[in-house]
Design a protein around this motif. Structure first.
Motif, short mmCIF file in Angstrom:
data_model
loop_
_atom_site.label_atom_id
_atom_site.label_comp_id
_atom_site.label_asym_id
_atom_site.label_seq_id
_atom_site.Cartn_x
_atom_site.Cartn_y
_atom_site.Cartn_z
N PHE A 72 -3.85 13.23 29.15
CA PHE A 72 -3.70 13.62 30.55
C PHE A 72 -3.06 12.51 31.38
O PHE A 72 -3.55 11.39 31.44
CB PHE A 72 -5.05 14.00 31.14
CG PHE A 72 -4.94 14.67 32.49
CD1 PHE A 72 -4.91 16.05 32.59
CD2 PHE A 72 -4.84 13.92 33.65
CE1 PHE A 72 -4.78 16.67 33.81
CE2 PHE A 72 -4.70 14.54 34.88
CZ PHE A 72 -4.67 15.91 34.96
N GLY A 73 -1.93 12.86 32.02
CA GLY A 73 -1.28 11.96 32.97
C GLY A 73 -0.58 10.76 32.37
O GLY A 73 -0.31 9.79 33.09
N GLY A 120 -2.49 17.59 43.72
CA GLY A 120 -2.45 17.89 42.29
C GLY A 120 -2.48 19.39 42.08
O GLY A 120 -3.40 20.06 42.54
N LYS A 122 -0.76 22.70 39.22
CA LYS A 122 -0.23 22.91 37.88
C LYS A 122 0.73 24.08 37.83
O LYS A 122 0.60 25.05 38.57
CB LYS A 122 -1.37 23.17 36.89
CG LYS A 122 -2.25 21.96 36.60
CD LYS A 122 -3.34 22.33 35.62
CE LYS A 122 -4.18 21.14 35.24
NZ LYS A 122 -5.26 21.52 34.29
N SER A 182 -0.53 22.84 30.40
CA SER A 182 0.22 23.13 31.62
C SER A 182 1.06 21.93 32.02
O SER A 182 1.03 20.88 31.36
CB SER A 182 -0.74 23.49 32.76
OG SER A 182 -1.68 22.44 32.98
N TYR A 184 1.32 19.36 34.95
CA TYR A 184 0.62 18.84 36.14
C TYR A 184 1.65 18.29 37.12
O TYR A 184 2.54 17.52 36.74
CB TYR A 184 -0.37 17.75 35.74
CG TYR A 184 -1.26 17.30 36.87
CD1 TYR A 184 -2.40 18.01 37.20
CD2 TYR A 184 -0.95 16.16 37.60
CE1 TYR A 184 -3.23 17.59 38.24
CE2 TYR A 184 -1.77 15.73 38.63
CZ TYR A 184 -2.90 16.45 38.95
OH TYR A 184 -3.71 16.04 39.99
N ARG A 186 2.37 16.25 40.70
CA ARG A 186 1.73 15.27 41.58
C ARG A 186 2.63 14.91 42.77
O ARG A 186 3.46 14.02 42.70
CB ARG A 186 1.40 14.02 40.78
CG ARG A 186 0.91 12.81 41.57
CD ARG A 186 -0.27 13.09 42.48
NE ARG A 186 -1.46 13.52 41.78
CZ ARG A 186 -2.39 12.70 41.26
NH1 ARG A 186 -2.24 11.41 41.34
NH2 ARG A 186 -3.44 13.21 40.69
N CYS A 210 6.04 14.94 37.57
CA CYS A 210 5.40 15.98 36.76
C CYS A 210 4.99 15.41 35.41
O CYS A 210 5.67 14.54 34.86
CB CYS A 210 6.34 17.16 36.55
SG CYS A 210 6.92 17.93 38.07
N VAL A 213 0.33 18.35 30.35
CA VAL A 213 -1.06 17.96 30.09
C VAL A 213 -1.78 19.00 29.24
O VAL A 213 -1.42 20.18 29.22
CB VAL A 213 -1.84 17.74 31.40
CG1 VAL A 213 -1.24 16.61 32.21
CG2 VAL A 213 -1.89 19.02 32.23
N TYR A 216 -8.46 18.01 30.16
CA TYR A 216 -8.70 16.77 30.90
C TYR A 216 -9.62 15.84 30.12
O TYR A 216 -9.40 14.62 30.07
CB TYR A 216 -9.33 17.10 32.25
CG TYR A 216 -9.49 15.90 33.15
CD1 TYR A 216 -8.40 15.29 33.75
CD2 TYR A 216 -10.76 15.37 33.40
CE1 TYR A 216 -8.55 14.19 34.58
CE2 TYR A 216 -10.92 14.27 34.23
CZ TYR A 216 -9.82 13.68 34.82
OH TYR A 216 -9.98 12.59 35.63
N THR A 350 -8.87 21.01 39.78
CA THR A 350 -7.58 21.43 39.22
C THR A 350 -7.39 20.90 37.80
O THR A 350 -6.92 21.62 36.92
CB THR A 350 -6.44 20.93 40.11
OG1 THR A 350 -6.56 21.52 41.40
CG2 THR A 350 -5.08 21.29 39.52
N ALA A 351 -7.75 19.66 37.57
CA ALA A 351 -7.49 19.04 36.27
C ALA A 351 -8.29 19.71 35.15
O ALA A 351 -7.78 19.97 34.07
CB ALA A 351 -7.80 17.55 36.33
#
Length: 408
Positions: A72-73, A120, A122, A182, A184, A186, A210, A213, A216, A350-351
């Motif tokens: 993630f991220g 944030g 998606k 999805s 993500y 930002r 973007c 991801v 989480y 959201t995450a």
């Protein structure tokens, strides 16, 4: 010229030892002039306009990372959106360009006084290959509120959303075509003026990046255990807990590390002498009691989560139990668990969408939170799973709903 002359009048007619009594006519003239100057300055500021967007495509596209390798991220797409703002003339033309470093002076205000807010959301790809966003208008509105809270410039939400859509369309190949995965998105807004003085910034940068991801949590959709934090506070009434600003998050990392060292996946943030429940890590918190679902109210210290709003709406539409936005304390949760009235607890955001909770360590006591009484091996309770399945069904276009916005 009138503006220059007026300033000289103000200086020349102000004696050092006595107070000047302005004539009503001169006072009115100067007030009208200065007010009209401010109005003209505001009117001359341009807002974001998606029709003026410029796109500079990357000549070297990055290789797509397999879904199984996504953290993630940590992976970012080929392009980003930049829009600069200046106090004198407002927002400049939006630019989509190759993902790259941002060059700022060491004295930029964002580095010293946390002039930074973000969002944030998606993008999903349904089984037909269509790109979908989930309630993006709520993210734009919250982004606007966050900016206003720390004196960053306002913007046209609809125009910014149109720019965002252009970026997402360009990055379509990065949107994983698998349920649970999805893209993500930002959006971020920072103050970039070079100054060590504390005051509103005269320059800002809005950018959107973007990241593809997966889940989480590394554990996937498994129940987590919480450490109820009594020594540190995430937010307080009158603070900034109800907006997404960077200053809310950095102070929470140290308690998170301490919780992880003790074997817990997240903190349960408490507030006040009665240990009132606020949030779970960076998520909103829900407790399902017998005949009642409870989540803390939006009192200024709780973030108005998009997923939180969806869960409240769904629960009320089901009309199967009472839905409350009210204060809930650890004492109430402890008593409910002891008397068998605590059915489920989960975090939402959201995450993670929803994250089931199976236990809370609170002041030396381990409180067990039920999951599925009919199947102890399940990692989620039936109501939590129902929320997760419904929301994911809407997000991936499997359940028709106005919350799902199709881009292409």
């Amino acid at each position: 010229m009138l503006h220059f002359v007026s300033k000289r009048l103000l200086c020349s007619f102000r004696p050092r030892t006595t107070r000047v009594k302005w004539s009503p006519a001169l006072t009115a003239l100067l007030q009208v002039h200065f007010q009209s100057t401010v109005a003209a300055d505001n009117n001359n500021r341009t807002d974001i306009d998606h029709n003026r967007i410029k796109i500079h495509r990357s000549e070297r596209l990055k290789p797509i990372v397999p879904n199984k390798d996504l953290v993630f991220g940590r992976i970012f797409t080929d392009h980003m959106l930049n829009i600069e703002w200046y106090k004198e003339n407002g927002w400049h033309d939006p630019i989509i360009k190759p993902y790259d470093k941002i060059c700022l002076e060491p004295s930029a205000m964002v580095f010293h006084y946390s002039f930074e807010c973000f969002e944030g959301l998606k993008a999903y790809k349904d089984k037909n290959g269509k790109i979908r966003l989930f309630r993006p208008e709520m993210n734009m509105k919250r982004f606007q509120r966050s900016a206003a809270r720390i004196s960053l410039p306002s913007f046209n939400e609809k125009e910014l959303f149109k720019c965002l859509k252009e970026l997402v369309r360009l990055e379509e190949r990065w949107i994983p075509a698998e349920r649970g995965f999805s893209l993500y998105i930002r959006p971020t807004l920072i103050g970039t003026q070079e100054s060590l003085g504390v005051g509103p910034t005269t320059r800002s940068l809005l950018f959107i990046i973007c990241s593809p991801v997966g889940p989480y949590y590394k554990t996937g959709f498994n129940a987590i255990e919480l450490l109820a934090t009594t020594e540190n506070v995430r937010a307080w009434p009158g603070g900034t807990g109800d907006v997404k600003v960077g200053g809310n998050y950095a102070p929470c990392v140290k308690p998170q590390i301490e919780a992880a060292e003790k074997g817990y996946q997240q903190n349960l943030w408490l507030f006040g002498e009665d240990d009132e429940i606020t949030e779970v890590g960076t998520m909103n918190c829900f407790a399902l009691l017998k005949n009642e679902q409870v989540t803390p109210p939006l009192d200024g210290s709780i973030l108005a989560g998009v997923t939180r709003d969806c869960i409240l709406y769904l629960a009320r539409s089901w009309n199967e139990f009472k839905v409350s936005e009210r204060k809930i304390t650890m004492s109430e949760v402890k008593t409910a668990a002891e008397k068998g009235r605590l059915l489920e607890m989960f975090g939402s955001g959201t995450a993670c969408i929803v994250s089931p909770i199976k236990g809370i360590h609170y002041r030396g006591l381990n409180i067990e939170v039920p999951l599925d009484s009919n199947n102890p091996s399940n990692q989620t309770g039936p109501i939590t799973k129902r929320f997760a399945d419904t929301l994911m069904g809407i997000q991936y276009g499997e359940i028709p709903h106005e919350w799902s916005v199709v881009l292409n």
